[in-house]
Design a protein around this motif. Structure first.
Motif, mmCIF file in Angstrom:
data_model
loop_
_atom_site.group_PDB
_atom_site.id
_atom_site.type_symbol
_atom_site.label_atom_id
_atom_site.label_comp_id
_atom_site.label_asym_id
_atom_site.label_seq_id
_atom_site.Cartn_x
_atom_site.Cartn_y
_atom_site.Cartn_z
ATOM 1 N N UNK A 170 42.917 25.229 52.016
ATOM 2 C CA UNK A 170 42.057 24.600 53.013
ATOM 3 C C UNK A 170 42.326 23.105 53.069
ATOM 4 N N UNK A 171 42.687 22.617 54.253
ATOM 5 C CA UNK A 171 43.002 21.201 54.414
ATOM 6 C C UNK A 171 41.768 20.369 54.743
ATOM 7 N N UNK A 172 40.848 20.935 55.513
ATOM 8 C CA UNK A 172 39.670 20.185 55.945
ATOM 9 C C UNK A 172 38.410 20.946 55.528
ATOM 10 N N UNK A 173 37.820 20.603 54.384
ATOM 11 C CA UNK A 173 36.646 21.339 53.905
ATOM 12 C C UNK A 173 35.418 21.184 54.800
ATOM 13 N N UNK A 174 35.396 20.187 55.657
ATOM 14 C CA UNK A 174 34.245 19.989 56.543
ATOM 15 C C UNK A 174 34.137 21.095 57.580
ATOM 16 N N UNK A 175 35.226 21.811 57.818
ATOM 17 C CA UNK A 175 35.194 22.896 58.797
ATOM 18 C C UNK A 175 34.261 24.018 58.362
ATOM 19 N N UNK A 176 34.106 24.206 57.046
ATOM 20 C CA UNK A 176 33.191 25.238 56.548
ATOM 21 C C UNK A 176 31.765 24.902 56.990
ATOM 22 N N UNK A 177 31.406 23.667 56.822
ATOM 23 C CA UNK A 177 30.066 23.215 57.190
ATOM 24 C C UNK A 177 29.829 23.364 58.689
ATOM 25 N N UNK A 178 30.824 22.999 59.485
ATOM 26 C CA UNK A 178 30.697 23.089 60.943
ATOM 27 C C UNK A 178 30.545 24.547 61.375
ATOM 28 N N UNK A 179 31.342 25.431 60.814
ATOM 29 C CA UNK A 179 31.262 26.849 61.165
ATOM 30 C C UNK A 179 29.907 27.432 60.779
ATOM 31 N N UNK A 180 29.415 27.056 59.609
ATOM 32 C CA UNK A 180 28.118 27.558 59.151
ATOM 33 C C UNK A 180 26.993 27.071 60.059
ATOM 34 N N UNK A 181 27.050 25.818 60.461
ATOM 35 C CA UNK A 181 26.007 25.271 61.329
ATOM 36 C C UNK A 181 26.071 25.861 62.732
ATOM 37 N N UNK A 182 27.283 26.102 63.234
ATOM 38 C CA UNK A 182 27.407 26.731 64.547
ATOM 39 C C UNK A 182 26.840 28.143 64.524
ATOM 40 N N UNK A 183 27.076 28.869 63.447
ATOM 41 C CA UNK A 183 26.505 30.215 63.314
ATOM 42 C C UNK A 183 24.978 30.143 63.284
ATOM 43 N N UNK A 184 24.443 29.146 62.622
ATOM 44 C CA UNK A 184 22.985 28.983 62.573
ATOM 45 C C UNK A 184 22.429 28.664 63.961
ATOM 46 N N UNK A 185 23.170 27.867 64.733
ATOM 47 C CA UNK A 185 22.740 27.567 66.103
ATOM 48 C C UNK A 185 22.679 28.833 66.952
ATOM 49 N N UNK A 186 23.691 29.669 66.817
ATOM 50 C CA UNK A 186 23.734 30.911 67.581
ATOM 51 C C UNK A 186 22.568 31.808 67.179
ATOM 52 N N UNK A 187 22.304 31.907 65.887
ATOM 53 C CA UNK A 187 21.183 32.727 65.420
ATOM 54 C C UNK A 187 19.855 32.200 65.937
ATOM 55 N N UNK A 188 19.695 30.892 65.955
ATOM 56 C CA UNK A 188 18.460 30.289 66.452
ATOM 57 C C UNK A 188 18.242 30.624 67.920
ATOM 58 N N UNK A 189 19.286 30.491 68.722
ATOM 59 C CA UNK A 189 19.161 30.792 70.151
ATOM 60 C C UNK A 189 18.882 32.274 70.359
ATOM 61 N N UNK A 190 19.525 33.138 69.571
ATOM 62 C CA UNK A 190 19.246 34.572 69.681
ATOM 63 C C UNK A 190 17.783 34.874 69.368
ATOM 64 N N UNK A 191 17.256 34.262 68.311
ATOM 65 C CA UNK A 191 15.850 34.482 67.951
ATOM 66 C C UNK A 191 14.915 33.942 69.021
ATOM 67 N N UNK A 192 15.255 32.811 69.618
ATOM 68 C CA UNK A 192 14.429 32.257 70.694
ATOM 69 C C UNK A 192 14.418 33.183 71.901
#
Length: 67
Positions: A37-59
């Motif tokens: 893995x060259x850019x470890x920040x991508x893990x954080x971004x992917x996790x947060x994007x998944x959380x955004x999708x889950x939030x919108x689905x729940x809404x």
């Protein structure tokens, strides 16, 4: 990706997006474990994007239940 873009999508599109993000997160974790893995920040971004999708689905589900 921001929440405004996600609100315009249908629940089926959101489920597809969530599956894609989960797969990306798995691949990033696998790369991290193997030291590729060259850019470890991508893990954080992917996790947060998944959380955004889950939030919108729940809404959307709560809004549909209220109607």
């Amino acid at each position: 990706m921001n929440a405004k873009e996600l609100h315009d999508k249908t629940p089926d599109q959101l489920h597809e997006e969530l599956a894609k993000l989960k797969k990306e997160g798995f691949n990033l974790r696998f790369q991290q474990a193997t030291g590729q893995l060259e850019n470890p920040a991508r893990i954080r971004v992917a996790r947060r994007n998944a959380a955004r999708v889950k939030t919108v689905l729940n809404q959307k589900a709560a809004q549909a239940a209220a109607e």
